[in-house]
Design a protein around this motif. Structure first.
Motif, short mmCIF file in Angstrom:
data_model
loop_
_atom_site.label_atom_id
_atom_site.label_comp_id
_atom_site.label_asym_id
_atom_site.label_seq_id
_atom_site.Cartn_x
_atom_site.Cartn_y
_atom_site.Cartn_z
N LEU A 93 39.85 12.48 9.28
CA LEU A 93 38.80 11.72 8.59
C LEU A 93 39.25 10.30 8.30
CD1 LEU A 93 37.39 14.39 6.11
CD2 LEU A 93 36.25 13.41 8.11
N ALA A 94 40.50 10.13 7.90
CA ALA A 94 41.03 8.79 7.64
C ALA A 94 41.03 7.96 8.92
CB ALA A 94 42.43 8.88 7.05
N ALA A 95 41.45 8.56 10.02
CA ALA A 95 41.46 7.85 11.30
C ALA A 95 40.04 7.49 11.72
CB ALA A 95 42.14 8.70 12.36
N ALA A 96 39.10 8.40 11.53
CA ALA A 96 37.70 8.13 11.88
C ALA A 96 37.14 7.00 11.03
CB ALA A 96 36.86 9.39 11.72
N ALA A 97 37.50 6.96 9.74
CA ALA A 97 37.02 5.90 8.85
C ALA A 97 37.57 4.55 9.29
CB ALA A 97 37.42 6.21 7.41
N VAL A 98 38.83 4.52 9.68
CA VAL A 98 39.44 3.26 10.13
C VAL A 98 38.79 2.80 11.42
CG1 VAL A 98 41.57 2.25 11.02
CG2 VAL A 98 41.63 3.65 8.96
N GLY A 103 38.74 -1.47 11.61
CA GLY A 103 40.18 -1.44 11.43
C GLY A 103 40.87 -2.77 11.25
N SER A 104 40.28 -3.73 10.48
CA SER A 104 41.00 -4.98 10.23
C SER A 104 42.19 -4.71 9.31
CB SER A 104 40.08 -6.01 9.59
OG SER A 104 39.80 -5.66 8.25
#
Length: 124
Positions: A93-98, A103-104
């Motif tokens: 989920l964290a990777a998907a949010a970034v 992803g700045s």
């Protein structure tokens, strides 16, 4: 010339039989193909190999590690498995949010600070 023709047919027959039985090729088989190519000073023997051979060999090499991982997971308690699954889901989920946010680096710093609860620069 006759011996060369015989070794080519034998090599091709061996590869064909391995494919027929869905057997992965081991490293000595790949080394033999490489030696044959060097001896002939030609890349033609490498043409005997197909992508399916390489994929099957890669799968055969990885399979013991996968089985070990499955066995290790089966030995975990239910609570440990649930905790591991929650961690993997949280990371996904964290990777998907970034990825969704673009992803700045400023957003990533804020995201990291939100997870840890403090600013890393304040700790210095």
């Amino acid at each position: 010339m006759l011996a060369s023709s015989h070794s080519r047919r034998t090599g091709q027959a061996t590869l064909a039989r391995a494919r027929e039985l869905a057997l992965p090729l081991d490293l000595p088989a790949y080394a033999a193909v490489g030696r044959l190519a060097r001896a002939r000073r030609s890349l033609a023997p490498l043409g005997y190999l197909r992508p399916a051979d390489i994929l099957l060999s890669a799968g055969g090499a990885v399979e013991p590690s996968v089985l070990e991982a499955r066995a290790a997971l089966s030995r975990l308690s239910r609570a440990d498995r649930d905790l591991l699954a929650a961690g993997v889901c949280a990371a996904a989920l964290a990777a998907a949010a970034v990825v969704a946010s673009g992803g700045s680096s400023a957003e990533l710093d804020g995201f990291s600070n939100a997870l840890t609860g403090f600013d890393h620069l304040d700790a210095l």
